[in-house]
Design an enzyme around this catalytic site. Structure first.
Site, PDB file in Angstrom:
ATOM      1  N   ASP A  10       0.862  -1.179   0.000  1.00 49.03           N
ATOM      2  CA  ASP A  10       0.000   0.000   0.000  1.00 49.03           C
ATOM      3  C   ASP A  10       0.898   1.227   0.000  1.00 49.03           C
ATOM      4  O   ASP A  10       2.099   1.139   0.292  1.00 49.03           O
ATOM      5  CB  ASP A  10      -0.908  -0.008   1.227  1.00 49.03           C
ATOM      6  CG  ASP A  10      -2.004   1.055   1.172  1.00 49.03           C
ATOM      7  OD1 ASP A  10      -2.240   1.625   0.085  1.00 49.03           O
ATOM      8  OD2 ASP A  10      -2.625   1.320   2.216  1.00 49.03           O
ATOM      9  N   SER A  11       0.309   2.368  -0.298  1.00 50.51           N
ATOM     10  CA  SER A  11       1.057   3.618  -0.245  1.00 50.51           C
ATOM     11  C   SER A  11       1.433   3.983   1.183  1.00 50.51           C
ATOM     12  O   SER A  11       2.325   4.800   1.398  1.00 50.51           O
ATOM     13  CB  SER A  11       0.237   4.748  -0.870  1.00 50.51           C
ATOM     14  OG  SER A  11      -0.999   4.894  -0.194  1.00 50.51           O
ATOM     15  N   GLU A 153      -5.497   8.156  11.261  1.00 44.91           N
ATOM     16  CA  GLU A 153      -4.115   8.109  11.721  1.00 44.91           C
ATOM     17  C   GLU A 153      -3.876   8.962  12.960  1.00 44.91           C
ATOM     18  O   GLU A 153      -2.924   8.714  13.716  1.00 44.91           O
ATOM     19  CB  GLU A 153      -3.177   8.510  10.584  1.00 44.91           C
ATOM     20  CG  GLU A 153      -3.224   7.513   9.430  1.00 44.91           C
ATOM     21  CD  GLU A 153      -2.052   7.637   8.482  1.00 44.91           C
ATOM     22  OE1 GLU A 153      -1.308   8.635   8.579  1.00 44.91           O
ATOM     23  OE2 GLU A 153      -1.891   6.737   7.640  1.00 44.91           O
ATOM     24  N   CYS A 185     -10.919   3.096   0.084  1.00 48.04           N
ATOM     25  CA  CYS A 185      -9.592   3.406   0.622  1.00 48.04           C
ATOM     26  C   CYS A 185      -9.375   2.483   1.805  1.00 48.04           C
ATOM     27  O   CYS A 185     -10.308   2.269   2.603  1.00 48.04           O
ATOM     28  CB  CYS A 185      -9.498   4.866   1.058  1.00 48.04           C
ATOM     29  SG  CYS A 185      -7.950   5.289   1.915  1.00 48.04           S
ATOM     30  N   HIS A 187      -7.915   2.767   4.528  1.00 42.76           N
ATOM     31  CA  HIS A 187      -8.079   3.347   5.865  1.00 42.76           C
ATOM     32  C   HIS A 187      -9.544   3.355   6.305  1.00 42.76           C
ATOM     33  O   HIS A 187      -9.834   3.310   7.502  1.00 42.76           O
ATOM     34  CB  HIS A 187      -7.584   4.800   5.891  1.00 42.76           C
ATOM     35  CG  HIS A 187      -6.109   4.953   6.068  1.00 42.76           C
ATOM     36  ND1 HIS A 187      -5.199   4.698   5.062  1.00 42.76           N
ATOM     37  CD2 HIS A 187      -5.373   5.360   7.133  1.00 42.76           C
ATOM     38  CE1 HIS A 187      -3.979   4.941   5.496  1.00 42.76           C
ATOM     39  NE2 HIS A 187      -4.049   5.339   6.746  1.00 42.76           N
TER      40      HIS A 187
END
Length: 267
Positions: A10-11, A153, A185, A187
């Site tokens: 993942d990025s 985050e 996404c 997240h």
């Protein structure tokens, strides 16, 4: 049978939600995870840059002798998955977009489907394109939600602040009478409870990680390369290894083993 690991990348760290699902469903499979924490986010970068970065990561994962790859990053999936399969034609590569589309098509009753993700994912239109390949009459409503990642985050899940931000982004989608919402996404599944509280229980939330792990399991079975060993898990990042160690509990529900930093530019 083949006890080599599955590579997942993942990025950043959101792909750990995919790792969690693979660990849950494919209990004998070892995993090598890479998060490109030095160059995150990918959502505001050009297609050529995302392709270059992703190819470097795949070459790194191949150096760890992986037998297959899961692209956990929706931006990579949406922008250059086809190009990556062409660059690495002998490698089994699964993404999250196709499985997410399968789940959404099964779930929707009225054919009105919402998609949320990064700017890059939304601008690519890949989810809408794949959904209409299944059913041309589907109506797709997409929305970029860039503040969702920092909410996760920075630890703002299950708060009124999170619900306010979510409502601000999603109110226009709710006006479109959607009955299904793709969390585009990695997240975003961490915000599932907050999102469900805002959109209501009548809207089905789609976490592509679930079907992605299932589809990878099918591929391994079809190729007869399932693992039979006790699994091992290895985690790599391009920067900020302490951040992964700190956030692993949120994403995985447990601590990760040692995290190793890699100079990904060498690949």
């Amino acid at each position: 049978m083949d006890n080599r690991p599955i590579g997942i990348f993942d990025s950043g760290l959101g792909g750990l939600t995919v790792v969690k699902e693979v660990m849950k469903q494919l209990t004998n499979e070892s995993i090598v995870y890479f998060g490109d924490t030095a160059r995150v986010p990918y959502g505001n970068k050009s297609k050529s840059t995302v392709t270059k970065f992703s190819a470097q990561i795949i070459r790194f994962l191949l150096s760890k002798d992986v037998k297959a790859i899961i692209i956990a990053c929706n931006t990579v999936n949406s922008n250059c998955a086809i190009e990556l399969r062409e660059l690495f034609p002998e490698l089994m590569i699964e993404g999250v977009v196709g499985p997410g589309v399968i789940m959404a098509s099964r779930a929707t009753k009225n054919g009105r489907i919402g998609v949320i993700g990064t700017e890059g994912t939304v601008k690519s239109g890949r989810y809408a394109e794949r959904l209409r390949e299944i059913h041309p009459e589907y109506q797709i409503f997409s929305k970029a939600c860039p503040l969702f990642v920092p909410l996760v985050e920075d630890g703002w899940t299950n708060t009124e602040v999170a619900k306010m931000v979510i409502a601000t982004y999603l109110n226009e989608l709710l006006e479109e009478d959607i009955d299904t919402l793709i969390l585009g996404c990695t997240h975003y599944p961490i915000l599932s409870e907050d999102i469900q509280a805002v959109v209501g229980k009548h809207i089905k939330l789609i976490n592509p990680a679930n079907e992605t792990a299932y589809q990878m399991g099918l591929h391994l079975l079809q190729e007869n390369i399932q693992a039979v060993a006790i699994p091992s898990y290895h985690f790599y990042v391009s920067d900020h290894k302490e951040q992964m160690q700190d956030m692993a509990k949120m994403f995985l529900g447990c601590k990760t083993p040692d995290v190793i930093e890699v100079d990904i530019e060498k690949y």
